[in-house]
Write an enzyme that holds these catalytic residues in place. Structure first.
Site, mmCIF file in Angstrom:
data_model
loop_
_atom_site.group_PDB
_atom_site.id
_atom_site.type_symbol
_atom_site.label_atom_id
_atom_site.label_comp_id
_atom_site.label_asym_id
_atom_site.label_seq_id
_atom_site.Cartn_x
_atom_site.Cartn_y
_atom_site.Cartn_z
ATOM 1 N N THR A 103 0.843 -1.205 0.000
ATOM 2 C CA THR A 103 0.000 0.000 0.000
ATOM 3 C C THR A 103 0.879 1.255 0.000
ATOM 4 O OG1 THR A 103 -1.731 -1.182 1.164
ATOM 5 C CG2 THR A 103 -1.787 1.221 1.312
ATOM 6 N N ASN B 90 -6.641 -9.690 -6.993
ATOM 7 C CA ASN B 90 -6.869 -10.369 -5.715
ATOM 8 C C ASN B 90 -8.304 -10.874 -5.609
ATOM 9 O OD1 ASN B 90 -7.811 -7.648 -5.483
ATOM 10 N ND2 ASN B 90 -7.935 -7.897 -3.276
ATOM 11 N N GLN C 194 -0.249 -9.332 -5.438
ATOM 12 C CA GLN C 194 -0.670 -10.737 -5.406
ATOM 13 C C GLN C 194 0.175 -11.626 -6.301
ATOM 14 O OE1 GLN C 194 -3.023 -12.133 -3.525
ATOM 15 N NE2 GLN C 194 -3.846 -10.272 -2.602
ATOM 16 N N SER D 246 3.788 -6.701 -2.119
ATOM 17 C CA SER D 246 3.741 -7.059 -0.692
ATOM 18 C C SER D 246 4.831 -8.075 -0.409
ATOM 19 C CB SER D 246 2.410 -7.740 -0.348
ATOM 20 O OG SER D 246 1.323 -6.924 -0.661
ATOM 21 N N CYS E 175 -11.298 -5.382 -0.334
ATOM 22 C CA CYS E 175 -10.695 -4.041 -0.553
ATOM 23 C C CYS E 175 -10.614 -3.711 -2.031
ATOM 24 C CB CYS E 175 -9.296 -3.926 0.055
ATOM 25 S SG CYS E 175 -9.235 -4.174 1.814
#
Ligand code: PLP
Length: 396
Positions: A83, A159, A187, A207, A348
Site C-alpha cells: 500500500t 486479488n 498478489q 507485498s 478491498c
C-alpha cells in the site's frame, strides 16, 4: 434454530491472498536472528554490530532484487508494505494535469491514491476489464493514443478473480507511446515468475507477506533507474547527514528514511532465497490444488466462479458466488463449523467487484498456497456441500 457449534479440530488456512501462513522456518529464523544477534540499527552507527546489520539488510535487498529480476539492488526499495509502495509510485510520479489510463480491477491501494490525485486535477481514464477480469491491451493502447498520457497503471494479477494481466504487452505499448507503466504486483509475486528487467515495467510495487512468504509490515517498490519519484517522507538516513535539509539523491536512502524494519527485511530476504530455490515446484503444486478446487466446485453446482476459466490464466485463488446463499454466510459457516479460514466480501477491491457484477454481496475467496494439501481442498469442498445442503433444509 440450532446454535453453531464452534469447530474444535485442525484449522485449515485458505486465506493466503490476505497474508500467507504459516511462514517458512527459515523466515522465522531470520526474523529471530534480527532481534537477537543482529539487534543494532543498520546504516546508523559505525560499530561492528551496526555494520553487520547493514550488511544483512543489503544481502536481503540483493536476494529480493535477484528474485524479481531487478538489475541493480539499489533500485529495490524496502517499504512498510505494498500500500505504501503504491502511494509512493503514484503520488511520487503523477502531477495535477497529468492523464493516466488505469484498469478497472484495481485494489484500493491504487484506487484511493488515484482518487486523491484526481481531486487535485489528475485525469483518470478507466479501461473496463472483460467478464474474466482481463484488461485488453488493445483498448489500453487506444486510450493511450487518444491523448498525451503520462502513465498506464495496472495490477499484475487480481486479488478477486486471480486474473493475470498481460503486463508485457502493456509495457510495449507504454514504451512506444512514451508513457510509464506502473504496476501493483501485490498478489503476483511468489505465484508468478516475475522478471522485471525483461517485462520492461517502470515501477513495480509488491507485498512481502503474501506469495513471497515474508513477514507482515514489509513490501518492496522496484523503480527503473531513469524514473525519478518525488520524496513523500523525509527524515534521517544515517549517511550524508550534512547541514543541508535535503534528502540524499542516492537510492535506496532517498526513499527509506527512519529506522528500517530489519526483522521484516531479513525475514523477506530469507523468503526470497527459499523461493529462488523451490518457487517453480511450489507454483506447480499450488496450481494442482487450484485445479482440484475448481473441478470440485464446478461439480457441486450452484456456484459461479469469478475470473478466467483456464487455470493457467489465474493465480491459485478462486472467488465464488452461490446462487442463493450469501458470501458472508458461507465464510462464517466455513470458519465456525468447519475450521476453514477464507475471506468473504469485497476484498478491498470494490472496482473489481463492480466489474464482476458482485458489488452488492461480494464473493467468497479461497486463496491457496503450496503448503495446503489435497485433504484441505477435499475438506473445503465437503464443507461447502454440507453448508448448502443444511441451508437448503432450513437449518442454521
Ligand atoms: N494490491 C492488491 C492487489 C492487494 O491484493 C493488496 C492486499 O491485499 C494490496 C495491494 C495491499 O497490500 P498490503 O496489504 O501488503 O499493503
Amino acid at each position: 434454530m440450532n446454535a453453531v457449534a464452534p469447530h474444535r479440530g485442525e484449522r485449515i488456512y485458505l486465506d493466503h491472498g490476505a497474508t500467507s501462513w504459516p511462514k517458512p522456518p527459515a523466515v522465522i529464523a531470520a526474523v529471530s536472528r534480527a532481534l537477537t544477534d543482529l539487534g543494532a540499527n543498520p546504516g546508523r552507527s559505525a560499530h561492528a554490530m551496526a555494520l553487520e546489520a547493514s550488511r544483512a539488510v543489503e544481502a536481503a535487498r540483493g536476494r529480493c532484487a535477484r528474485l524479481l529480476g531487478v538489475p541493480e539492488a539499489r533500485q529495490l526499495l524496502f517499504l512498510p508494505g505494498c500500500t505504501i509502495a503504491c502511494n509512493l509510485m503514484l503520488k511520487g510520479y503523477l502531477r495535477p494535469g497529468d492523464r493516466v489510463v488505469v484498469g478497472s480491477m484495481e485494489h484500493n491501494a491504487v484506487v484511493r491514491p488515484l482518487a486523491s490525485l484526481a481531486a487535485q486535477g489528475l485525469e483518470v481514464v478507466v479501461v473496463a476489464a472483460d467478464d474474466t477480469g482481463l484488461i485488453d491491451p488493445g483498448e489500453v493502447e487506444r486510450q493511450v493514443r487518444a491523448a498525451p498520457t503520462r502513465a498506464v497503471i495496472c495490477q499484475h494479477a487480481s486479488n478477486v478473480t486471480g486474473t493475470i494481466q498481460l503486463i508485457g504487452e502493456m509495457a510495449e505499448i507504454t514504451r512506444e507511446q512514451g508513457a510509464r507503466l506502473l504496476v501493483d504486483g501485490a498478489q503476483a509475486v511468489g505465484h508468478l515468475e516475475v522478471d522485471l528487467a525483461s517485462l520492461g515495467v517502470d515501477a513495480y510495487a509488491a507485498s512481502g507477506h503474501k506469495g513471497l512468504l515474508g513477514p507482515q509490515g514489509v513490501g518492496v517498490l522496484a523503480v527503473a533507474a531513469d524514473l525519478e519519484l518525488d520524496v513523500l517522507i523525509e527524515g534521517g538516513t544515517g549517511g550524508e547527514a550534512s547541514a543541508q535539509p535535503d534528502m540524499p539523491r542516492e537510492r535506496p536512502d532517498r526513499y527509506e528514511p527512519g529506522t528500517l524494519n530489519t526483522p521484516g527485511i531479513l525475514g523477506l530476504g530469507a523468503a526470497a532465497e527459499r523461493l529462488a530455490a523451490d518457487g517453480v515446484q511450489r507454483r506447480r503444486r499450488a496450481d494442482d490444488l487450484l485445479h482440484r478446487l475448481h473441478e470440485g466446485i464446478d461439480a457441486l453446482g450452484g456456484f459461479r466462479v469469478l475470473g478466467p476459466p483456464r487455470p493457467q490464466h489465474r493465480l491459485p485463488l478462486l472467488s465464488v458466488v452461490h446462487d442463493w446463499l450469501t458470501a458472508d454466510r458461507i465464510a462464517f459457516d466455513l470458519d465456525r463449523s468447519h475450521g476453514i479460514a477464507v475471506r468473504a466480501g469485497l476484498h478491498c477491491a470494490p472496482w473489481a467487484h463492480r466489474t464482476m457484477g458482485t458489488l452488492e454481496g461480494g464473493a467468497v475467496r479461497f486463496s491457496l498456497s503450496a503448503d495446503n494439501s489435497d485433504n484441505h481442498i477435499d475438506r473445503a469442498l465437503e464443507a461447502l456441500r454440507r453448508i448448502v445442503s443444511r441451508a437448503g433444509h432450513g437449518e442454521t
